[in-house]
Design a protein around this motif. Structure first.
Motif, PDB file in Angstrom:
ATOM      1  N   GLY A  57     -16.433 -11.735  -6.485  1.00  0.00           N
ATOM      2  CA  GLY A  57     -15.013 -11.598  -6.784  1.00  0.00           C
ATOM      3  C   GLY A  57     -14.144 -11.912  -5.581  1.00  0.00           C
ATOM      4  O   GLY A  57     -14.564 -12.570  -4.628  1.00  0.00           O
ATOM      5  N   ASP A  58     -12.914 -11.424  -5.641  1.00  0.00           N
ATOM      6  CA  ASP A  58     -11.935 -11.715  -4.600  1.00  0.00           C
ATOM      7  C   ASP A  58     -11.938 -10.656  -3.508  1.00  0.00           C
ATOM      8  O   ASP A  58     -12.195  -9.476  -3.763  1.00  0.00           O
ATOM      9  N   ALA A  59     -11.606 -11.088  -2.306  1.00  0.00           N
ATOM     10  CA  ALA A  59     -11.408 -10.158  -1.201  1.00  0.00           C
ATOM     11  C   ALA A  59     -10.287  -9.189  -1.578  1.00  0.00           C
ATOM     12  O   ALA A  59      -9.343  -9.557  -2.281  1.00  0.00           O
ATOM     13  N   VAL A  60     -10.401  -7.961  -1.128  1.00  0.00           N
ATOM     14  CA  VAL A  60      -9.371  -6.950  -1.371  1.00  0.00           C
ATOM     15  C   VAL A  60      -8.456  -6.937  -0.149  1.00  0.00           C
ATOM     16  O   VAL A  60      -8.879  -6.546   0.947  1.00  0.00           O
ATOM     17  N   ILE A  61      -7.232  -7.405  -0.338  1.00  0.00           N
ATOM     18  CA  ILE A  61      -6.248  -7.437   0.750  1.00  0.00           C
ATOM     19  C   ILE A  61      -4.951  -6.935   0.151  1.00  0.00           C
ATOM     20  O   ILE A  61      -4.198  -7.682  -0.469  1.00  0.00           O
ATOM     21  N   ARG A  62      -4.710  -5.641   0.304  1.00  0.00           N
ATOM     22  CA  ARG A  62      -3.532  -5.020  -0.294  1.00  0.00           C
ATOM     23  C   ARG A  62      -2.923  -4.011   0.675  1.00  0.00           C
ATOM     24  O   ARG A  62      -3.505  -3.738   1.729  1.00  0.00           O
ATOM     25  N   ASP A  63      -1.799  -3.456   0.342  1.00  0.00           N
ATOM     26  CA  ASP A  63      -1.033  -2.613   1.269  1.00  0.00           C
ATOM     27  C   ASP A  63      -1.755  -1.370   1.764  1.00  0.00           C
ATOM     28  O   ASP A  63      -1.364  -0.819   2.792  1.00  0.00           O
ATOM     29  N   ASP A  64      -2.794  -0.928   1.079  1.00  0.00           N
ATOM     30  CA  ASP A  64      -3.497   0.275   1.527  1.00  0.00           C
ATOM     31  C   ASP A  64      -4.940   0.025   1.945  1.00  0.00           C
ATOM     32  O   ASP A  64      -5.618   0.936   2.398  1.00  0.00           O
ATOM     33  N   LEU A  65      -5.420  -1.229   1.811  1.00  0.00           N
ATOM     34  CA  LEU A  65      -6.831  -1.502   2.080  1.00  0.00           C
ATOM     35  C   LEU A  65      -7.093  -2.983   2.303  1.00  0.00           C
ATOM     36  O   LEU A  65      -6.579  -3.827   1.561  1.00  0.00           O
ATOM     37  N   VAL A  66      -7.924  -3.259   3.291  1.00  0.00           N
ATOM     38  CA  VAL A  66      -8.507  -4.590   3.462  1.00  0.00           C
ATOM     39  C   VAL A  66     -10.017  -4.394   3.410  1.00  0.00           C
ATOM     40  O   VAL A  66     -10.576  -3.599   4.176  1.00  0.00           O
ATOM     41  N   ALA A  67     -10.668  -5.084   2.477  1.00  0.00           N
ATOM     42  CA  ALA A  67     -12.119  -4.976   2.334  1.00  0.00           C
ATOM     43  C   ALA A  67     -12.654  -6.316   1.823  1.00  0.00           C
ATOM     44  O   ALA A  67     -12.181  -6.827   0.809  1.00  0.00           O
ATOM     45  N   PHE A  68     -13.604  -6.872   2.550  1.00  0.00           N
ATOM     46  CA  PHE A  68     -14.186  -8.148   2.120  1.00  0.00           C
ATOM     47  C   PHE A  68     -15.585  -8.289   2.697  1.00  0.00           C
ATOM     48  O   PHE A  68     -16.005  -7.536   3.574  1.00  0.00           O
ATOM     49  N   ASN A  69     -16.286  -9.285   2.183  1.00  0.00           N
ATOM     50  CA  ASN A  69     -17.644  -9.580   2.586  1.00  0.00           C
ATOM     51  C   ASN A  69     -17.839 -11.082   2.412  1.00  0.00           C
ATOM     52  O   ASN A  69     -16.963 -11.767   1.885  1.00  0.00           O
ATOM     53  N   GLY A  70     -18.979 -11.585   2.813  1.00  0.00           N
ATOM     54  CA  GLY A  70     -19.313 -12.977   2.546  1.00  0.00           C
ATOM     55  C   GLY A  70     -19.740 -13.132   1.097  1.00  0.00           C
ATOM     56  O   GLY A  70     -19.779 -12.174   0.327  1.00  0.00           O
ATOM     57  N   LEU A  81     -24.775 -14.961   1.638  1.00  0.00           N
ATOM     58  CA  LEU A  81     -23.978 -15.052   2.856  1.00  0.00           C
ATOM     59  C   LEU A  81     -23.149 -13.788   3.054  1.00  0.00           C
ATOM     60  O   LEU A  81     -22.204 -13.771   3.835  1.00  0.00           O
ATOM     61  N   SER A  82     -23.521 -12.715   2.347  1.00  0.00           N
ATOM     62  CA  SER A  82     -22.874 -11.415   2.546  1.00  0.00           C
ATOM     63  C   SER A  82     -23.762 -10.580   3.455  1.00  0.00           C
ATOM     64  O   SER A  82     -24.947 -10.861   3.630  1.00  0.00           O
ATOM     65  N   HIS A  83     -23.172  -9.567   4.026  1.00  0.00           N
ATOM     66  CA  HIS A  83     -23.969  -8.606   4.787  1.00  0.00           C
ATOM     67  C   HIS A  83     -23.307  -7.247   4.616  1.00  0.00           C
ATOM     68  O   HIS A  83     -23.392  -6.688   3.538  1.00  0.00           O
ATOM     69  N   GLU A  84     -22.616  -6.737   5.617  1.00  0.00           N
ATOM     70  CA  GLU A  84     -21.904  -5.473   5.444  1.00  0.00           C
ATOM     71  C   GLU A  84     -20.417  -5.731   5.226  1.00  0.00           C
ATOM     72  O   GLU A  84     -19.860  -6.690   5.754  1.00  0.00           O
ATOM     73  N   THR A  85     -19.814  -4.854   4.479  1.00  0.00           N
ATOM     74  CA  THR A  85     -18.404  -4.991   4.137  1.00  0.00           C
ATOM     75  C   THR A  85     -17.507  -4.672   5.322  1.00  0.00           C
ATOM     76  O   THR A  85     -17.711  -3.672   6.014  1.00  0.00           O
ATOM     77  N   PHE A  86     -16.524  -5.538   5.557  1.00  0.00           N
ATOM     78  CA  PHE A  86     -15.439  -5.223   6.486  1.00  0.00           C
ATOM     79  C   PHE A  86     -14.481  -4.351   5.694  1.00  0.00           C
ATOM     80  O   PHE A  86     -13.938  -4.779   4.675  1.00  0.00           O
ATOM     81  N   PHE A  87     -14.297  -3.109   6.128  1.00  0.00           N
ATOM     82  CA  PHE A  87     -13.570  -2.108   5.353  1.00  0.00           C
ATOM     83  C   PHE A  87     -12.586  -1.385   6.264  1.00  0.00           C
ATOM     84  O   PHE A  87     -13.004  -0.665   7.183  1.00  0.00           O
ATOM     85  N   VAL A  88     -11.286  -1.612   6.030  1.00  0.00           N
ATOM     86  CA  VAL A  88     -10.250  -0.945   6.826  1.00  0.00           C
ATOM     87  C   VAL A  88      -9.179  -0.419   5.871  1.00  0.00           C
ATOM     88  O   VAL A  88      -8.289  -1.150   5.453  1.00  0.00           O
ATOM     89  N   PRO A  89      -9.256   0.871   5.527  1.00  0.00           N
ATOM     90  CA  PRO A  89      -8.191   1.474   4.727  1.00  0.00           C
ATOM     91  C   PRO A  89      -7.046   1.926   5.639  1.00  0.00           C
ATOM     92  O   PRO A  89      -7.266   2.226   6.815  1.00  0.00           O
ATOM     93  N   GLN A  90      -5.851   1.993   5.081  1.00  0.00           N
ATOM     94  CA  GLN A  90      -4.706   2.478   5.860  1.00  0.00           C
ATOM     95  C   GLN A  90      -4.924   3.938   6.246  1.00  0.00           C
ATOM     96  O   GLN A  90      -4.669   4.334   7.369  1.00  0.00           O
ATOM     97  N   ALA A  91      -5.420   4.734   5.313  1.00  0.00           N
ATOM     98  CA  ALA A  91      -5.727   6.140   5.582  1.00  0.00           C
ATOM     99  C   ALA A  91      -7.210   6.365   5.307  1.00  0.00           C
ATOM    100  O   ALA A  91      -7.711   6.001   4.249  1.00  0.00           O
ATOM    101  N   LEU A  92      -7.876   6.949   6.259  1.00  0.00           N
ATOM    102  CA  LEU A  92      -9.313   7.166   6.181  1.00  0.00           C
ATOM    103  C   LEU A  92      -9.587   8.659   6.305  1.00  0.00           C
ATOM    104  O   LEU A  92      -9.115   9.302   7.240  1.00  0.00           O
ATOM    105  N   ASN A  93     -10.320   9.203   5.361  1.00  0.00           N
ATOM    106  CA  ASN A  93     -10.755  10.597   5.451  1.00  0.00           C
ATOM    107  C   ASN A  93     -12.152  10.587   6.050  1.00  0.00           C
ATOM    108  O   ASN A  93     -13.116  10.247   5.365  1.00  0.00           O
TER     109      ASN A  93
END
Length: 171
Positions: A57-70, A81-93
């Motif tokens: 599917g599509d990379a997640v690039i939105r106002d509260d989260l950026v998450a993507f993989n190969g 061509l994927s490995h681990e997800t690049f995951f950066v939420p605006q707020a992280l618990n």
């Protein structure tokens, strides 16, 4: 073990700055080259695409989260061509096992194993450091492994600097 990038970030990233970073990541994503030698040039003949966290599917690039993989084509490990997800939420618990460092930051990482999406990971980390100076970035790579990410960031966004002082020693 594999080729990994690491960062320390505060649990909550300022929403206004995060929105600016998200816009920069969208621009970087939209300007990705067809192929890359980022991360040491291990996949120079493989198409560079960024997909959703599971490699589909599509990379997640939105106002509260950026998450993507190969790309995970699902046919064989040679197509993956994927490995681990690049995951950066605006707020992280933070999870109970995630302790804060002396500056109140949480440890995060993304192991790309030098796959093509590493280019977008490095460019996104360059942009993240630009928008959030308090973030600490480390990498298994040398500054030379980040050259394409830096070049993309400079070309598309007009800024860019290696976001770490010295490469981690794997001694």
């Amino acid at each position: 073990m594999g080729y990994t990038h690491y960062w320390y970030r505060t649990p909550v990233l300022a929403p206004g700055r995060f929105t600016l970073w998200v816009e920069d990541v969208k621009s970087l994503h939209d300007q990705l080259p067809a192929t890359t030698t980022s991360g040491g040039g291990y996949y120079p003949n493989h198409r560079l695409t960024a997909h959703g966290p599971d490699g589909c599917g599509d990379a997640v690039i939105r106002d509260d989260l950026v998450a993507f993989n190969g790309r995970n084509a699902g046919r064989s490990s040679l197509d993956d061509l994927s490995h681990e997800t690049f995951f950066v939420p605006q707020a992280l618990n933070p999870e109970p096992y995630q302790t804060l460092d002396e500056h109140g930051r949480v440890f995060s990482f993304c192991k790309t194993n030098r796959k093509p999406y590493d280019l977008l990971v490095t460019a996104a980390l360059v942009a993240l450091k630009h928008h959030f100076q308090g973030i600490k970035v480390l990498s298994d790579g040398q500054a030379s492994d980040w050259e394409e990410g830096l070049a993309l960031t400079k070309r598309v966004l007009g800024y860019g600097a290696v976001p770490f002082k010295a490469p981690r020693s794997r001694g």
